[in-house]
Design a protein around this motif. Sequence first.
Motif, PDB file in Angstrom:
ATOM      1  N   PHE A 155       0.683  -1.176   0.013  1.00  0.00           N
ATOM      2  CA  PHE A 155       0.096  -0.021   0.111  1.00  0.00           C
ATOM      3  C   PHE A 155       0.881   1.224   0.035  1.00  0.00           C
ATOM      4  O   PHE A 155       0.859   2.116   0.994  1.00  0.00           O
ATOM      5  N   SER A 156       1.750   1.476  -0.961  1.00  0.00           N
ATOM      6  CA  SER A 156       2.588   2.530  -0.939  1.00  0.00           C
ATOM      7  C   SER A 156       3.367   2.428  -2.435  1.00  0.00           C
ATOM      8  O   SER A 156       3.444   1.350  -3.012  1.00  0.00           O
ATOM      9  N   VAL A 157       4.009   3.345  -2.805  1.00  0.00           N
ATOM     10  CA  VAL A 157       4.725   3.840  -3.980  1.00  0.00           C
ATOM     11  C   VAL A 157       5.945   3.280  -3.636  1.00  0.00           C
ATOM     12  O   VAL A 157       6.878   2.750  -4.505  1.00  0.00           O
ATOM     13  N   GLY A 158       6.370   3.604  -2.318  1.00  0.00           N
ATOM     14  CA  GLY A 158       8.046   3.377  -2.137  1.00  0.00           C
ATOM     15  C   GLY A 158       7.974   1.810  -1.765  1.00  0.00           C
ATOM     16  O   GLY A 158       6.923   1.195  -1.085  1.00  0.00           O
ATOM     17  N   TYR A 159       9.322   1.120  -2.007  1.00  0.00           N
ATOM     18  CA  TYR A 159       9.287  -0.218  -1.637  1.00  0.00           C
ATOM     19  C   TYR A 159      10.651  -0.605  -1.055  1.00  0.00           C
ATOM     20  O   TYR A 159      11.209  -1.849  -1.022  1.00  0.00           O
ATOM     21  N   VAL A 176      -0.992   7.139  -8.286  1.00  0.00           N
ATOM     22  CA  VAL A 176      -2.171   7.667  -7.593  1.00  0.00           C
ATOM     23  C   VAL A 176      -2.030   8.576  -6.619  1.00  0.00           C
ATOM     24  O   VAL A 176      -2.974   9.280  -6.067  1.00  0.00           O
ATOM     25  N   LEU A 177      -0.719   8.559  -6.087  1.00  0.00           N
ATOM     26  CA  LEU A 177      -0.501   9.472  -4.735  1.00  0.00           C
ATOM     27  C   LEU A 177       0.387  10.646  -5.072  1.00  0.00           C
ATOM     28  O   LEU A 177       0.517  11.398  -4.029  1.00  0.00           O
ATOM     29  N   THR A 178       0.680  10.805  -6.374  1.00  0.00           N
ATOM     30  CA  THR A 178       1.564  11.901  -6.814  1.00  0.00           C
ATOM     31  C   THR A 178       1.204  13.228  -6.520  1.00  0.00           C
ATOM     32  O   THR A 178       1.656  14.016  -5.649  1.00  0.00           O
ATOM     33  N   SER A 181      10.680  12.403   1.272  1.00  0.00           N
ATOM     34  CA  SER A 181      10.967  10.998   0.766  1.00  0.00           C
ATOM     35  C   SER A 181      10.940   9.802   1.597  1.00  0.00           C
ATOM     36  O   SER A 181       9.953   9.235   1.842  1.00  0.00           O
ATOM     37  N   ARG A 182      12.263   9.483   2.319  1.00  0.00           N
ATOM     38  CA  ARG A 182      12.209   8.552   3.169  1.00  0.00           C
ATOM     39  C   ARG A 182      13.132   9.228   4.464  1.00  0.00           C
ATOM     40  O   ARG A 182      14.161   9.869   4.192  1.00  0.00           O
ATOM     41  N   GLY A 183      12.827   9.076   5.635  1.00  0.00           N
ATOM     42  CA  GLY A 183      13.521   9.522   6.970  1.00  0.00           C
ATOM     43  C   GLY A 183      15.220   9.168   6.569  1.00  0.00           C
ATOM     44  O   GLY A 183      16.036  10.082   7.018  1.00  0.00           O
ATOM     45  N   PRO A 205       3.705  13.757  10.703  1.00  0.00           N
ATOM     46  CA  PRO A 205       3.722  12.409  10.915  1.00  0.00           C
ATOM     47  C   PRO A 205       3.737  11.553   9.708  1.00  0.00           C
ATOM     48  O   PRO A 205       2.703  10.775   9.401  1.00  0.00           O
ATOM     49  N   HIS A 206       4.460  11.707   8.446  1.00  0.00           N
ATOM     50  CA  HIS A 206       4.319  11.093   7.197  1.00  0.00           C
ATOM     51  C   HIS A 206       2.828  10.955   6.584  1.00  0.00           C
ATOM     52  O   HIS A 206       2.318   9.863   6.651  1.00  0.00           O
ATOM     53  N   ILE A 207       2.261  12.052   6.172  1.00  0.00           N
ATOM     54  CA  ILE A 207       1.055  12.259   5.798  1.00  0.00           C
ATOM     55  C   ILE A 207       1.107  12.664   4.445  1.00  0.00           C
ATOM     56  O   ILE A 207       0.149  13.280   3.905  1.00  0.00           O
ATOM     57  N   GLY A 208       2.238  12.527   3.540  1.00  0.00           N
ATOM     58  CA  GLY A 208       2.223  12.855   2.092  1.00  0.00           C
ATOM     59  C   GLY A 208       0.952  12.470   1.454  1.00  0.00           C
ATOM     60  O   GLY A 208       0.308  13.373   0.801  1.00  0.00           O
ATOM     61  N   SER A 209       0.571  11.292   1.550  1.00  0.00           N
ATOM     62  CA  SER A 209      -0.546  10.859   0.727  1.00  0.00           C
ATOM     63  C   SER A 209      -1.845  10.615   1.312  1.00  0.00           C
ATOM     64  O   SER A 209      -2.796  10.183   0.843  1.00  0.00           O
ATOM     65  N   ALA A 210      -1.735  11.555   2.421  1.00  0.00           N
ATOM     66  CA  ALA A 210      -3.071  11.236   3.198  1.00  0.00           C
ATOM     67  C   ALA A 210      -4.204  12.247   3.016  1.00  0.00           C
ATOM     68  O   ALA A 210      -4.586  13.118   3.721  1.00  0.00           O
TER      69      ALA A 210
END
Length: 293
Positions: A47-51, A72-74, A209-211, A257-262
Amino acid sequence: QWDSDVSRAELLKAVQGSHGLLCLLTDKIDAEVLDAAGPNLKVISTFSVGYDHLALDEIKKRGIRVGYTPDVLTDATAELTVALLLATARRLPEAMEEVKNGGWRSGTTLWMCGYGLSGSTVGVIGLGRIGMAIARRLMPFGVKRLLYFGRTAKADAAELNGEFVPLDTLLTESDFIVVACSLTPETQGMCDKAFFSKMKNTAVFINTSRGAVVNQEDLYEALTSGEIAAAGLDVTTPEPLPTNHPLLTLKNCVVLPHIGSATYSTRGVMASLAAQNLLGGLQGTQMPSELIF
Ligand code: NDP
Ligand code: DGY
């Protein structure tokens, strides 16, 4: 299916014998989980674009297919990045706090001043789907130059007159630096002491991006020593960031709190895509967004 974060022990137990696994970026899918799942496992749908939470070499070895949620989350993530950049550069959380705590000072000219985008140079590290969507949204604020760094030059950067530059050029010339790359062994810890020391003292650093792309001790040092002006982070290490973390004591650091796609709609579309990927993998048919690796 769990209502909140699944513990590692629960996952290792429940995954046994599964044919498909729908996971979140918080679930580290490594050899231990794959071994626990056993030979039935045909598909992992994240459930993410990052893998970066998936041990792709181990997954490949076992012939397991992977689905993810690009595109879809861009828009939602780019929008949040712009919001974070503006909130950080114009000091919104600090200013709101001053209104509430009686610190509002009128009659002073420099109080609560920040940095504006008009006439600025923006540097994007990782001009991929999200990086490009961020750049497209920032340019209408009057940005003068767009610099970007990555492994390859991007044809669509031409529409924004984007300049593909070495990292050092981006660091020394940008007023705003936005990190939007994927987390890989090459990008892990990329934003370190040397990185921050090359930035302008007045520059604003944003990471959605990522921490793990950032060395947080070095960032803390850069923010407290005045080496850089401010930082806005949607992603940290670890997540959640402990409430006593030093970065949270700084007025010039805005942490989300990591809400980019929220957004409700984005999460809905991501859920649907992740489910369709899972079903395609289970049925051995086409997956709408299969990761080719
Ligand atoms: P893309 O694959 O489209 O973009 C990734 C970018 O990273 C590419 O431009 C790539 O450049 C760049 N990159 C890869 N390696 C390096 C490197 N060594 N140095 C510099 N740049 C590099 O992915 P998306 O734009 O869709 O997503 C990017 C990331 O955003 C995700 O991996 C995820 O970690 C994060 N994300 C965070 C969210 C949040 O909620 N905060 C939401 C969604 C995503 P090149 O093409 O030249 O290789
Ligand atoms: C992703 O998809 O990689 C984000 O970090 C969460 O939506």
